[in-house]
Design an enzyme around this catalytic site. Structure first.
Site, PDB file in Angstrom:
ATOM      1  NE  ARG A 128      -2.756   0.639   3.433  1.00 11.88           N
ATOM      2  CZ  ARG A 128      -2.009   0.819   4.528  1.00 11.88           C
ATOM      3  NH1 ARG A 128      -1.190   1.848   4.631  1.00 11.88           N
ATOM      4  NH2 ARG A 128      -2.069  -0.043   5.518  1.00 11.88           N
ATOM      5  CE1 TYR A 136     -16.985  12.032 -15.323  1.00 11.46           C
ATOM      6  CE2 TYR A 136     -15.771  11.992 -13.261  1.00 11.46           C
ATOM      7  CZ  TYR A 136     -16.604  11.378 -14.176  1.00 11.46           C
ATOM      8  OH  TYR A 136     -17.039  10.103 -13.925  1.00 11.46           O
ATOM      9  CE  LYS A 139     -12.426   8.774 -18.495  1.00  9.18           C
ATOM     10  NZ  LYS A 139     -12.458   8.338 -17.149  1.00  9.18           N
ATOM     11  CG  ASP A 161      -8.764  16.303 -14.508  1.00 14.34           C
ATOM     12  OD1 ASP A 161      -8.160  15.669 -15.386  1.00 14.34           O
ATOM     13  OD2 ASP A 161      -9.775  15.862 -13.918  1.00 14.34           O
TER      14      ASP A 161
HETATM   15  N1  PLP Z   1     -11.326  13.830 -14.598  1.00 13.86           N
HETATM   16  C1  PLP Z   1     -11.888  13.849 -15.821  1.00 13.86           C
HETATM   17  C2  PLP Z   1     -11.657  15.042 -16.706  1.00 13.86           C
HETATM   18  C3  PLP Z   1     -12.686  12.785 -16.243  1.00 13.86           C
HETATM   19  O1  PLP Z   1     -13.249  12.823 -17.470  1.00 13.86           O
HETATM   20  C4  PLP Z   1     -12.880  11.684 -15.371  1.00 13.86           C
HETATM   21  C5  PLP Z   1     -13.717  10.529 -15.760  1.00 13.86           C
HETATM   22  O2  PLP Z   1     -14.398  10.545 -16.772  1.00 13.86           O
HETATM   23  C6  PLP Z   1     -12.290  11.713 -14.096  1.00 13.86           C
HETATM   24  C7  PLP Z   1     -11.512  12.799 -13.742  1.00 13.86           C
HETATM   25  C8  PLP Z   1     -12.504  10.600 -13.118  1.00 13.86           C
HETATM   26  O3  PLP Z   1     -11.716   9.496 -13.441  1.00 13.86           O
HETATM   27  P1  PLP Z   1     -12.060   7.992 -13.015  1.00 13.86           P
HETATM   28  O4  PLP Z   1     -13.298   7.601 -13.747  1.00 13.86           O
HETATM   29  O5  PLP Z   1     -10.838   7.240 -13.421  1.00 13.86           O
HETATM   30  O6  PLP Z   1     -12.267   7.992 -11.532  1.00 13.86           O
END
Ligand code: PLP
Length: 391
Positions: free
Chosen positions: A49, A102, A199, A174
């Protein structure tokens, strides 16, 4: 001078590092615990961990590609963001987030704010006046998403980060939509970069994962400490898969972007399309900024069709190559309906404020043959026209 570029070092992280059998690709260390040589001596690795050799290689790879100091690998993109909010915002502190972030990030921020962890204010960060006004009140952290999801609005990173710093706050970007191939926010001053590696970085739609990269060692160590405390680090097998996916990131992104350009061309010429949101278009409000701060315009395209929800539904019905699915950045082409899928956790008022409509669709363009994708899009748009004209 290092004969291998930063890109090459990132994509090759851990290759040729196996000291046991000289395997070209690094082995997977699935073990949870490691032997101490004696009571007086701690091993480099103790408990998975806290630290794991496979996960650490992925952290090193993403940190190298982002030009940061240290990468912390988490179990999802949301756990990466949660880590930043928990580790970097004091109790009762304040976060500014984009009004069109998001949907899952929006839900996470609201639920943590409801519990009293911090307050959150949503701002259109492409509007400098709105951001100035928001920053006039004490702020601890500003989350930036550029391009934003799903409207693909572009935030001018350098002046925005300067303002955030002048207000005494940290700037967290992000970078999920771009991946480090297309944009490196640390080069524009961001303190921390977060990713949903689910992604583009993994790129094969078979791992949910996240990453956080700090621009300095002190911040990196703080995030690594909290990742262990909160227990949100990723498993070794997932880390290994993401490391494997990342090796082709540069090559994949180039095909994604070339295919996206062909699809944009079809969308902008078809009479069933009412609006196209794509930073590569000269009339996109963020076009010039995207040209400056991105290497390529990406393979996410959002558009609105005639006929409202019915039009959007007709487009999706009968698609042969595009799958109707959440997520993005995989090798396969996807279409999502933000209002009912990716952003369904937003209230109708918040969707309206973000500019999300029932006629809106978001494409994640894959790496299939471009001709197949273009034919699928054309047929979908022709179905929209049929619905609009004949009901
Ligand atoms: N940030 C963005 C811009 C996203 O599009 C997403 C998910 O679609 C996330 C964060 C969250 O990621 P996760 O689904 O891997 O938790």
């Amino acid at each position: 001078m290092d004969p291998i570029s930063q890109l090459g070092r990132g994509l090759r992280a851990g290759l040729d590092s196996d000291t046991a059998f000289s395997s070209i690709v690094p082995p997977i260390y699935l073990g949870t615990n490691y032997a101490f040589p004696s009571l007086e001596n701690e091993p480099d690795y103790g408990y998975s961990r806290s630290e794991n050799p496979t996960r650490d290689l992925l952290g090193e790879a993403i940190a190298t590609l982002e030009g940061g100091s240290q990468g912390v690998i988490t179990s999802s993109g949301l756990s990466a963001l949660n880590l930043c909010f928990t580790a970097l915002v004091p109790a009762g502190g304040r976060i500014i987030a984009p009004h069109d972030c998001y949907g899952g990030t929006w839900r996470l921020l609201n639920h943590l704010a409801e519990r009293g962890n911090f307050t959150v204010d949503y701002v259109n960060e492409t509007d400098p006046g709105a951001l100035d006004e928001a920053l006039a009140r004490p702020t601890d952290l500003v989350l930036i998403e550029t391009p934003s999801n799903p409207l693909l609005r572009i935030v001018d990173l350098q002046p925005t980060v300067e303002k955030v710093h002048a207000a005494g706050a940290l700037a967290l970007a992000d970078n999920t939509f771009c991946s480090p191939m297309r944009q490196r926010p640390i080069e524009f001053g961001a303190d921390i970069v977060a990713h949903s590696t689910t992604k583009f970085i993994n790129g094969h739609s078979d791992v949910v994962g996240g990453a956080v990269v700090a621009n300095n060692a002190e911040l990196g160590e703080k995030l690594a400490f909290w990742a262990n405390v909160l227990g949100l680090t990723a498993g070794a097998f997932d880390s290994w898969l993401v490391l494997r996916g990342l090796r082709t990131l540069d090559a994949r992104v180039r095909v994604h972007d070339a295919n996206a350009a062909e699809i944009v061309d079809v969308l902008t010429r078809h009479s069933a399309v009412q609006a196209v949101y794509y930073p590569g278009l000269p009339d996109h409000p963020g076009h010039e900024i995207a040209r400056r701060q991105q290497h390529g315009f990406g393979s996410m395209i959002t558009f609105e069709v005639a006929g409202g929800f019915e039009g959007a539904s007709a487009f999706c019905r009968g698609l042969q190559v595009f799958d109707i699915a959440e997520s993005l950045g995989g090798i396969e082409s996807l279409v999502a309906h933000p209002a009912t899928m990716t952003h369904a956790s937003m209230t109708p008022e918040a969707q309206l404020a973000a500019g999300i409509t029932p006629a809106m669709l978001r494409l994640s363009v894959g790496i299939e043959p471009a001709g197949d994708l273009v034919a699928d899009i054309r047929a979908g748009l022709d179905r929209v026209l049929e619905v609009v004209q004949h009901g």
